[in-house]
Design a protein around this motif. Structure first.
Motif, mmCIF file in Angstrom:
data_model
loop_
_atom_site.group_PDB
_atom_site.id
_atom_site.type_symbol
_atom_site.label_atom_id
_atom_site.label_comp_id
_atom_site.label_asym_id
_atom_site.label_seq_id
_atom_site.Cartn_x
_atom_site.Cartn_y
_atom_site.Cartn_z
ATOM 1 N N GLN A 84 18.690 -13.427 -22.681
ATOM 2 C CA GLN A 84 17.380 -12.957 -22.245
ATOM 3 C C GLN A 84 17.063 -11.564 -22.768
ATOM 4 O OE1 GLN A 84 17.050 -13.303 -17.957
ATOM 5 N NE2 GLN A 84 18.033 -15.326 -17.958
ATOM 6 N N GLY A 85 18.031 -10.954 -23.482
ATOM 7 C CA GLY A 85 17.803 -9.632 -24.061
ATOM 8 C C GLY A 85 18.121 -8.475 -23.142
ATOM 9 N N TYR A 86 18.844 -8.742 -22.062
ATOM 10 C CA TYR A 86 19.191 -7.676 -21.122
ATOM 11 C C TYR A 86 20.361 -6.880 -21.698
ATOM 12 C CZ TYR A 86 20.163 -5.472 -16.590
ATOM 13 O OH TYR A 86 20.364 -4.572 -15.570
ATOM 14 N N ARG A 87 20.110 -5.635 -22.096
ATOM 15 C CA ARG A 87 21.092 -4.839 -22.841
ATOM 16 C C ARG A 87 22.399 -4.609 -22.071
ATOM 17 N NH1 ARG A 87 21.254 -1.242 -27.115
ATOM 18 N NH2 ARG A 87 22.700 0.517 -26.856
ATOM 19 N N LEU A 112 28.207 1.698 -18.616
ATOM 20 C CA LEU A 112 27.612 2.481 -17.534
ATOM 21 C C LEU A 112 26.843 3.673 -18.077
ATOM 22 C CD1 LEU A 112 30.461 2.501 -14.851
ATOM 23 C CD2 LEU A 112 28.146 1.611 -14.544
ATOM 24 N N ALA A 113 27.464 4.373 -19.062
ATOM 25 C CA ALA A 113 26.782 5.516 -19.667
ATOM 26 C C ALA A 113 25.505 5.070 -20.359
ATOM 27 C CB ALA A 113 27.714 6.218 -20.646
ATOM 28 N N ASP A 114 25.573 3.921 -21.062
ATOM 29 C CA ASP A 114 24.388 3.410 -21.743
ATOM 30 C C ASP A 114 23.299 3.050 -20.736
ATOM 31 O OD1 ASP A 114 23.159 2.237 -24.329
ATOM 32 O OD2 ASP A 114 23.035 0.569 -22.914
ATOM 33 N N LYS A 115 23.726 2.507 -19.601
ATOM 34 C CA LYS A 115 22.750 2.162 -18.572
ATOM 35 C C LYS A 115 22.060 3.416 -18.045
ATOM 36 C CE LYS A 115 22.328 -0.416 -14.227
ATOM 37 N NZ LYS A 115 23.071 -1.139 -13.177
ATOM 38 N N PHE A 162 18.180 4.317 -18.340
ATOM 39 C CA PHE A 162 17.347 4.784 -17.238
ATOM 40 C C PHE A 162 16.675 6.107 -17.583
ATOM 41 C CE2 PHE A 162 20.056 2.379 -13.907
ATOM 42 C CZ PHE A 162 19.285 1.252 -14.123
ATOM 43 N N LYS A 163 17.440 6.983 -18.280
ATOM 44 C CA LYS A 163 16.891 8.279 -18.654
ATOM 45 C C LYS A 163 15.744 8.107 -19.633
ATOM 46 C CE LYS A 163 18.252 12.763 -20.558
ATOM 47 N NZ LYS A 163 19.373 13.559 -21.133
ATOM 48 N N ARG A 164 15.944 7.215 -20.647
ATOM 49 C CA ARG A 164 14.863 6.987 -21.611
ATOM 50 C C ARG A 164 13.643 6.373 -20.926
ATOM 51 N NH1 ARG A 164 19.317 5.353 -24.837
ATOM 52 N NH2 ARG A 164 18.951 3.170 -24.260
ATOM 53 N N ASP A 165 13.902 5.420 -20.039
ATOM 54 C CA ASP A 165 12.776 4.817 -19.319
ATOM 55 C C ASP A 165 12.052 5.852 -18.476
ATOM 56 O OD1 ASP A 165 13.442 2.416 -20.448
ATOM 57 O OD2 ASP A 165 14.519 1.662 -18.675
ATOM 58 N N LYS A 166 12.843 6.760 -17.871
ATOM 59 C CA LYS A 166 12.238 7.797 -17.049
ATOM 60 C C LYS A 166 11.410 8.748 -17.906
ATOM 61 C CE LYS A 166 13.381 11.419 -13.700
ATOM 62 N NZ LYS A 166 14.481 12.118 -12.975
#
Length: 716
Positions: free
Chosen positions: A321-324, A376-379, A383-387
């Motif tokens: 589904q493309g979920y990184r 975890l770091a990528d997640k 989140f940081k990029r999305d923010k």
């Protein structure tokens, strides 16, 4: 390892080798794996001794370099022969499976038997190592037969390595170094990510930390390092850890998958299945604690199978589904499973026993822990990029809003000015309306007072008229008697002024008294005067009661007697009792209280009028009505109870009784303001008013008034 059991079980079923003739171990000086030269006997009775198995034909060749024994409660005997073609007479046999419960080594030579047993307590071992190390004494060029009895509550994988003391020591040192690196890596990842958790407070990190900690403990426990370095001399605790550590790792590993992949939102159908392995791991832990060792080992197998299936299903589905985060998770889990698979294949002899294959399990575990940390770091970075993207979009929206606001300000300012003028006009109108409402409120209150007094005017007039009529009816007879008395006095005067003898005068006077019935006249005059006096006294009492009651408009606090106020009010309503309603008064000896007496009299009047109305509505012209008034006081309050046996009230009426304009009387009989005024008056006196009422049985009003009034700004 938590998933190792599943692969061991699966591959041991799929892979088998036909039994071959046992061949002796030819040792030429280098370390060698001797499992392919071993014959195995399964002692299901657990009673066979060396003498029973030495010449037994029940042995069969293992057929693999590393014997893989099934999960069983049996004793297993291993038999092999070593031929020493090296120049050394002291060799070491290493059994690299430290979780055995029983391990006994027998050397047979020229009919003599030498037995070497391993003790559970670590400090009693000759070689301070977690693996089982046996001295093999055999002269160069000679051969000896050896037997090994083993038993375990887990499935046994038996890597048997023969070598010289030097080469075995070098191999063990290399193994210790590799495990040291592994344990150091796990510890670093645990501490590093724990400190990150303290900063970000993300539950995924704490589950990752716990998973890494317990997966590391599982590995070093299965490899014997926990027993060697931590739990030496505590074999029972170490035995529990063999299942408990993997069980906890399995539980928190599945919880980590839930939070990291957000399975409840991203894969709701599969999310509920994750609880299956969690339950199985928990059951395994409980079974091991309760002493059901083999059952706990089997529960771990089933839990591992379900974990592998569910994890791959969810991770692959979300990856497609493309979920990184799912892609990184799938890569880490795949590397872990690959490492376990290579380790199992090595134990089954499919892949060679080399330094690389020795550490595939630990390598897979380390890679999984590292990649999960990266995930975890990528997640967090995602989140940081999305923010940041969201903040940028928000900033653009704010700029657009600022432009719109500037354009709207001009329009709004004009509309605000227009609206301000309208509001000013409306405010003026509201102020005028408020003044009119206050005036209307005052008029309504006064109207209620006048209505109450107006309804009772006829009765008051009747109360005063009775004693006045009593006086006027006695005046005419009194005038007549006075006239007779005056005529008698005149006759006496004539007789007294005449020249008749005294005896004659006395005789004439007595005749006059007898003629006019002087004694009766005197008694009648006395009775008439007494009646006039009683009528005047009754009139005086009524006027006094009216004077006490009439203080309705007094605005000053005074000390007053509540009993006097009740009596003055009863004078006003006396004619309403019409002699068919029984009045019962039970007054206590009350102290004076600070109050507005006239306003309280208005309250009493309203309640008594309603009580009499309720009694008349129930009994009509019949007798049986009862109006009971009682007063008492406590330490700080005076309590007045007014009770009737009238028609009573239901719950709806009780809730509305104090609302303005609410009345149960017919049109023209009540304004609906009486009880509202009574409620506000009692509240102004800082008191309480309660109602107890039952339809058809009657009503009781309870008033509680403070003896000492606490002044407020409004009162001052």
């Amino acid at each position: 390892m938590i998933r190792l059991r599943f692969l061991l079980l699966l591959l041991s079923i799929c892979y088998s080798v036909l039994a071959a003739a046992q061949s002796p171990v030819i040792f030429k000086g280098k370390n060698m794996v001797i499992g392919g030269h071993v014959a195995i006997l399964d002692d299901a009775t657990n009673k066979l001794e060396l003498e029973d198995v030495k010449n037994s034909s029940a042995f069969h060749a293992s057929g693999v370099k590393i014997p893989n024994l099934r999960l069983s409660s049996s004793d297993f005997w291993l038999k092999f022969t070593i031929k020493n073609e090296s120049d050394q007479d002291h060799l070491i046999l290493a059994l690299e499976y430290p979780t055995l419960g029983t391990c006994e080594f027998y050397a047979v030579s020229d009919g003599t038997v030498q037995k070497l047993s391993y003790y559970n307590n670590f400090s009693e071992r000759k070689y301070q190592h977690q693996n089982f190390l046996f001295d093999v004494r055999i002269a160069p060029g000679s051969s000896k037969e050896y037997f090994l009895r083993v038993k375990s509550t887990e499935q046994m994988v038996l890597p048997l390595i023969l070598g010289s003391p030097k080469t075995i020591a070098e191999s063990l040192a290399t193994n210790d170094l590799a495990w040291g690196l592994f344990m150091g890596l796990i510890l670093v990842m645990v501490l590093y990510n724990f400190f990150i958790y303290l900063s970000v407070k993300d539950s995924s990190y704490i589950f990752y930390v716990l998973y890494s900690l317990f997966i590391g403990l599982s590995s070093i426990t299965l490899s014997g390092y926990t027993y060697r370095l931590i739990l030496f001399n505590y074999p029972a605790i170490n035995h529990l850890g063999i299942v408990i550590f993997p069980g906890i790792a399995g539980v928190v590993g599945n919880l980590f998958m839930m939070t990291f992949l957000q399975t409840k939102e991203n894969s709701p159908r599969m999310h509920k299945f994750i609880y299956l392995p969690i339950i199985l791991y928990s059951i395994a832990i409980i079974l091991r604690i309760l002493g059901y060792d083999q059952a706990s080992f089997r529960a771990i197998d089933f839990a591992a199978i379900s974990t592998v299936v569910i994890t791959f299903t969810i991770a692959i589905s979300l990856s497609l589904q493309g979920y990184r985060p799912a892609k990184l998770f799938l890569l880490a889990f795949t590397l872990f499973i690959t490492g376990l698979l290579l380790f199992v294949l090595r134990n089954l002899g499919i892949v060679p026993y080399t330094n690389f294959t020795n550490y595939t399990k630990e390598t897979g575990t380390a890679l999984e822990v590292i990649l999960l940390a990266f995930a975890l770091a990528d997640k967090i970075n995602t989140f940081k990029r999305d923010k940041e993207k969201s903040q940028e979009q928000t900033l653009q929206a704010l700029k657009e809003n600022e432009r719109i606001i500037r354009e709207q300000n001009v329009i709004l300012e004009t509309k605000v000015n227009e609206r301000t003028i309208e509001l000013s006009e409306i405010n003026s109108e509201l102020s005028q309306t408020l003044v009119e409402l206050k005036e209307a409120e005052g008029q309504l209150v006064e109207a209620e007072k006048m209505a109450s007094l107006g309804q009772l005017t006829a009765g008051i007039a009747h109360e005063i008229n009775n004693p006045i009529n009593f006086v006027t009816s006695n005046v005419a007879p009194l005038n007549r008697d006075v006239d007779i008395l005056i005529d008698f006095i005149q006759e006496i005067e004539k007789i007294g002024l005449s020249d008749l003898p005294i005896q004659e005068k006395q005789k004439l006077i007595d005749e006059q008294k007898e003629e006019m019935d002087f004694d009766y006249l005197k008694m009648e005059i006395s009775q008439l005067l007494k009646g006039i006096q009683e009528g005047a006294s009754r009139t005086s009492e009524i006027v006094k009661g009216l004077r006490v009651f009439s203080r309705l408009d007094e605005d000053d606090l005074k000390k007053a007697n509540i009993n006097d106020g009740l009596d003055s009010t009863l004078i006003i309503v006396n004619n309403l009792l019409n002699r068919k309603i029984k009045l019962e008064k039970i007054y206590g000896d009350l102290p004076l209280i600070e109050c507005y007496p006239g306003k309280l009299n208005q309250v009493f009047l309203n309640i008594l009028s309603n009580a009499i109305y309720a009694i008349n509505a129930k009994f009509k012209d019949r007798e049986g009505g009862l109006l009971k008034i009682s007063t008492t006081y406590s330490k700080s309050k005076v309590i007045i109870k007014i009770e009737d046996n009238g028609i009573g009230m239901d719950e709806v009426t009780k809730k509305k009784i104090f609302e303005p304009f609410f009345t149960t009387k017919d049109v023209g009989e009540g304004t609906g303001l009486g009880m509202s005024i009574a409620y506000n008056t009692i509240k102004r006196h800082q008191g309480e008013i309660h109602i107890n009422s039952t339809p058809g049985k009657g009503t009781e009003f309870i008033l509680k008034l403070p003896i000492v009034f606490e002044y407020t700004e409004q009162d001052t």
